[in-house]
Design a protein around this motif. Structure first.
Motif, short mmCIF file in Angstrom:
data_model
loop_
_atom_site.label_atom_id
_atom_site.label_comp_id
_atom_site.label_asym_id
_atom_site.label_seq_id
_atom_site.Cartn_x
_atom_site.Cartn_y
_atom_site.Cartn_z
N UNK A 99 41.90 10.59 -17.98
CA UNK A 99 42.02 9.99 -19.32
C UNK A 99 40.93 8.95 -19.57
N UNK A 100 40.64 8.12 -18.62
CA UNK A 100 39.76 6.97 -18.85
C UNK A 100 38.31 7.40 -19.07
N UNK A 101 37.88 8.52 -18.46
CA UNK A 101 36.49 8.94 -18.63
C UNK A 101 36.18 9.41 -20.04
N UNK A 102 37.18 9.56 -20.86
CA UNK A 102 36.98 10.00 -22.26
C UNK A 102 36.49 8.87 -23.16
N UNK B 14 32.79 3.84 -24.01
CA UNK B 14 32.45 2.48 -23.58
C UNK B 14 32.31 2.37 -22.07
N UNK B 15 32.93 3.29 -21.35
CA UNK B 15 32.89 3.26 -19.89
C UNK B 15 31.63 3.98 -19.42
N UNK B 16 30.75 3.24 -18.77
CA UNK B 16 29.49 3.81 -18.30
C UNK B 16 29.46 3.95 -16.77
N UNK B 17 30.54 3.61 -16.12
CA UNK B 17 30.66 3.79 -14.68
C UNK B 17 32.11 3.57 -14.29
N UNK B 18 32.55 4.27 -13.27
CA UNK B 18 33.93 4.10 -12.84
C UNK B 18 34.09 4.54 -11.40
N UNK B 19 34.88 3.78 -10.65
CA UNK B 19 35.07 4.04 -9.24
C UNK B 19 36.54 3.87 -8.88
N UNK B 20 37.01 4.72 -8.00
CA UNK B 20 38.31 4.60 -7.35
C UNK B 20 38.04 3.72 -6.14
N UNK C 140 40.28 -2.53 -24.70
CA UNK C 140 41.35 -2.77 -23.73
C UNK C 140 42.72 -2.45 -24.31
N UNK C 141 42.91 -2.75 -25.57
CA UNK C 141 44.20 -2.43 -26.19
C UNK C 141 44.43 -0.92 -26.21
N UNK C 142 43.38 -0.19 -26.56
CA UNK C 142 43.51 1.27 -26.67
C UNK C 142 43.50 1.95 -25.30
N UNK C 143 42.54 1.61 -24.45
CA UNK C 143 42.35 2.33 -23.19
C UNK C 143 43.25 1.85 -22.06
N UNK C 144 43.58 0.57 -22.05
CA UNK C 144 44.34 0.01 -20.93
C UNK C 144 45.71 -0.50 -21.32
#
Length: 161
Positions: free
Chosen positions: A91-94, A97-103, A126-130
């Motif tokens: 979901x979050x990669x959609x 605004x997110x240009x990088x992400x790591x587990x 943040x309101x929408x995505x988180x």
């Protein structure tokens, strides 16, 4: 798991140079590493074929694209099971605004690099995505003051190993 690729000092120097400027002509790269053009071209081809070099990308100046604010966001999930983690990652990669992400390991579950133009945009993100129920327990925001690596990439010394 892929096997480790053997890299010699010439390969490492080539990688350092293409990290700085992937548009540098091969003849210039050859001069800089002390090899002939006919020796550099197959090395570069091998590094790409074996996925050591996985992409030739552009580093974009976020200040000129309306995304001057960079945040690093640590996200903690309510339940960190594989299904919840995978669902959140899908979901979050959609979000553009997110240009990088790591587990990640530790107290938090994810580290996100978020680029926006203003604090108002970040609040909306943040309101929408988180904030909507996506299994997020909490998140912590680190506001980036300046990037001490990418902004000075051309002046970084090359390392052979």
């Amino acid at each position: 798991m892929r096997k480790k690729i053997e890299l010699d000092s010439f390969d490492r120097r080539l990688l350092g140079l293409v990290r700085q400027n992937n548009l540098e002509p091969a003849r210039i790269l050859a001069d800089k590493v002390g090899l002939s053009l006919s020796a550099v071209l197959p090395r570069l081809r091998r590094l790409r074929d074996e996925k050591v070099i996985v992409a030739d990308i552009a580093v974009v100046n976020p200040a000129l694209t309306g995304s001057a604010l960079t945040m690093h966001v640590l996200v903690r999930m309510q339940q960190a099971g594989p299904q919840n983690m995978d669902a959140f990652a899908r979901e979050i990669v959609r979000h553009p605004e997110i240009t990088g992400g790591w587990d990640v390991t530790g107290d938090d579950d994810f580290l996100l690099k978020v680029q926006v133009g203003s604090m108002e945009e970040y609040d909306a993100f943040t309101r929408h995505a988180l904030g909507e129920d996506k299994g997020v327990h909490s998140f912590k925001t680190l506001i980036t003051i300046r990037n001490i690596i990418e902004n000075d990439i051309a002046r970084r010394p090359l390392r052979d190993g």
